[in-house]
Write a protein that holds these residues in place. Sequence first.
Motif, PDB file in Angstrom:
ATOM      1  N   ASN A   1     -11.890  54.757 -37.309  1.00 27.64           N
ATOM      2  CA  ASN A   1     -10.627  55.181 -37.895  1.00 27.64           C
ATOM      3  C   ASN A   1      -9.435  54.592 -37.145  1.00 27.64           C
ATOM      4  O   ASN A   1      -9.522  54.312 -35.944  1.00 27.64           O
ATOM      5  CB  ASN A   1     -10.506  56.709 -37.830  1.00 27.64           C
ATOM      6  CG  ASN A   1     -11.326  57.412 -38.879  1.00 27.64           C
ATOM      7  OD1 ASN A   1     -11.376  57.000 -40.037  1.00 27.64           O
ATOM      8  ND2 ASN A   1     -11.979  58.503 -38.480  1.00 27.64           N
ATOM      9  N   PRO A   2      -8.315  54.434 -37.824  1.00 30.05           N
ATOM     10  CA  PRO A   2      -7.071  54.139 -37.105  1.00 30.05           C
ATOM     11  C   PRO A   2      -6.668  55.354 -36.280  1.00 30.05           C
ATOM     12  O   PRO A   2      -7.193  56.459 -36.468  1.00 30.05           O
ATOM     13  CB  PRO A   2      -6.074  53.869 -38.235  1.00 30.05           C
ATOM     14  CG  PRO A   2      -6.616  54.614 -39.406  1.00 30.05           C
ATOM     15  CD  PRO A   2      -8.108  54.569 -39.276  1.00 30.05           C
ATOM     16  N   VAL A   3      -5.748  55.166 -35.373  1.00 33.02           N
ATOM     17  CA  VAL A   3      -5.243  56.248 -34.526  1.00 33.02           C
ATOM     18  C   VAL A   3      -3.817  56.577 -34.958  1.00 33.02           C
ATOM     19  O   VAL A   3      -2.981  55.679 -35.085  1.00 33.02           O
ATOM     20  CB  VAL A   3      -5.263  55.849 -33.039  1.00 33.02           C
ATOM     21  CG1 VAL A   3      -4.685  56.973 -32.179  1.00 33.02           C
ATOM     22  CG2 VAL A   3      -6.683  55.511 -32.601  1.00 33.02           C
ATOM     23  N   TYR A   4      -3.568  57.866 -35.197  1.00 35.02           N
ATOM     24  CA  TYR A   4      -2.232  58.327 -35.581  1.00 35.02           C
ATOM     25  C   TYR A   4      -1.593  59.055 -34.404  1.00 35.02           C
ATOM     26  O   TYR A   4      -2.175  59.991 -33.847  1.00 35.02           O
ATOM     27  CB  TYR A   4      -2.313  59.255 -36.792  1.00 35.02           C
ATOM     28  CG  TYR A   4      -2.819  58.568 -38.035  1.00 35.02           C
ATOM     29  CD1 TYR A   4      -1.958  57.826 -38.833  1.00 35.02           C
ATOM     30  CD2 TYR A   4      -4.168  58.626 -38.390  1.00 35.02           C
ATOM     31  CE1 TYR A   4      -2.419  57.171 -39.966  1.00 35.02           C
ATOM     32  CE2 TYR A   4      -4.642  57.976 -39.522  1.00 35.02           C
ATOM     33  CZ  TYR A   4      -3.761  57.248 -40.305  1.00 35.02           C
ATOM     34  OH  TYR A   4      -4.227  56.596 -41.426  1.00 35.02           O
ATOM     35  N   THR A   5      -0.403  58.614 -34.020  1.00 33.36           N
ATOM     36  CA  THR A   5       0.301  59.201 -32.884  1.00 33.36           C
ATOM     37  C   THR A   5       1.648  59.745 -33.349  1.00 33.36           C
ATOM     38  O   THR A   5       2.503  58.984 -33.823  1.00 33.36           O
ATOM     39  CB  THR A   5       0.534  58.153 -31.782  1.00 33.36           C
ATOM     40  OG1 THR A   5      -0.727  57.587 -31.400  1.00 33.36           O
ATOM     41  CG2 THR A   5       1.196  58.788 -30.572  1.00 33.36           C
TER      42      THR A   5
END
Length: 677
Positions: A634-638
Amino acid sequence: MKKTICMIIAAATFSTSVEISAAEKNFYSVEKFADLEILRYKVPGFEDLTPKQKELVYYLSQAALQGRDILYDQNGKWNLAIRRTLEAVYIQYKGDRNSKDFKALEKYLKQVWFANGIHHHYSTDKFKPEFSQNFFVQAVSSIPAQSLPLKKGESIKDLLNDITPVMFNPKIMTKRVNQTEGEDLVATSAGNYYDGVTQAEAEAFYNNMKDPSDPTPISYGLNSRLVKRNGKIQEQVYKVGGRYSEALEKVVYWLEKAAAVAENDQQKAVIEKLISYNKSGDLKEFDEYAILWVGDLNSDIDFVNGFTETYGDPLGMKASWEALVNFKNKEASRRTEIISNNAQWFESNSPVDNRFKKENVKGVSAKVITAAILGGDSYPSTAIGINLPNSNWIRHDHGSKSVTIENITDAYDKAAQGNGFAEEFVWSDTERNWIEKYGFQADNLHTDLHECLGHASGKLLPGTDPDALKAYTSTLEEARADLFALYYIADPKIVSLGLLPTADAYKSEYYKYMMNGLMTQLTRIAPGKNIEEAHMRNRQLIAAWVLEKGAQDKVVEFKKKNGKTFVVINDYDKMRTLLGELLAEIQRIKSTGDYEAGKNLVETYAVKVDPDLHKEVLARYEKLNIAPYKGFINPVYTPVKDSNGNITDVKISYDEGYSEQMLRYSKDYSPLPTYND
């Protein structure tokens, strides 16, 4: 019960896109090990969402990830103990990390992460460790006891006595989902949906609960584990305060934050009903949630979260935990809107008996989506299309929602560039040219038709038990949806609606489907094994039935070239006619609950493998160095916060590695206790 996640091997094998750079290809393909390849997917359009929509995606993504441990436990009662032990060794082992045994342990751990347990995600066979038991015992014993998942008052030796037989003895928990005819499917399956009960007891338990006259039955057993305690059979319900409470409390926490930033009142009502259901565990509330969810057509952000699909249960009743957060791809959704708007025409003109058609198709909606996060049984391996809800009466009375996940199919397509598959297995330049020109478009259209119309088509006759087909339900339902899609993708109506560019474009899909069903999907089967996974059975059922029924006219045949076997389609029109005949029969089986006819179809065409052809396909495939299974990180959401702690923006990044992500998830999204008896 409908089983509605579609997985198409061709999507992970063929590339039909414009050539990309080596750097871009490397973005999509992360690493390979065992029979697996790890890919990345992009989330185009995320930056164009409003700050509030990004915040909503972030909260829903957190809710999606908090259920990860649930699936591990559902897949096997020792999975969490084994995963946590392996991770502790992987992080803290001080011995030779370049040794053959340690490298084999690392590979095994990566397989366990991918499969959410110790059984292969697709074949459901137990992994065989390539490191020795002695090494494992030594490695575990060498690290601090406080790092290990020990039961209260127990020692490292006690832990090893529990898990080493499960890992190393091939006769213990051999298969997660057993579908072998004539065996007790519950007693011989390692999944953790039942404890202490037999198949006969489980079937009797739920049959006694059903009221045949109820027009709106709940999905019996969907969100529970069935156990026998002190001679009494009872359900352990998944809910806050019940089984998996620690994880579901976290899910609810993030859903409550999501409800506060919902796009509209309708979406807020959906989320709040899901929260209420997670607290009560009441399946009537689940139906109320499903009705609200299927009616929410105005929101750009959407999600699946909870106990949804039943492939992991050998009886096809109990659901695994899964999650998907997504938003609408508005441009690509134009084609699915065309399909939805013409749903009644397709239903009315299908080749099935009029008794089994819907007189008035309701609420069929479809869209193309961009996946933002994958979770539970949708991670790392995911579907490319989904159609929900599964309840037959809700679908009939309120409709269904279908999606095609185009950023996932795009990632498959990009990663497959230059792999040599088409050159090795496709009969001639004619078919290869069709695939190159129309393959990606036809693949996505097949998924649209399968999910939007196939699963949404037809009806049960009054009094037919939706569970009448028992263990064969999943295979027959996927075959029914595939047949609907295949039959109509060749219809002139498709070209007139602008969904395919030419009258020959569908032939790329027909060829790939037959080649896959008869030959190339066998790359996913170990020598000597039968086919057990529902989607694979579905594809072979269709392909083998068409091959046999069209044999006299050589509609489809095997031919040899340079000592290699190929599939050749000689008459595409007759093939379509045969597909229509099989569609009509499987719809009859479903509508009437004809268990014996369904069983006969599956056991005759869908299960057995030609060992000589299988051996040849495996040898040819091995030379290509292509992993037969693929999954995603998955992409990382910050979140970006202001001085008051309020989220003002959410940033997305793609640079996290596979092991890095899995270890982070085990640290940050692991609320369940190791032992859940």
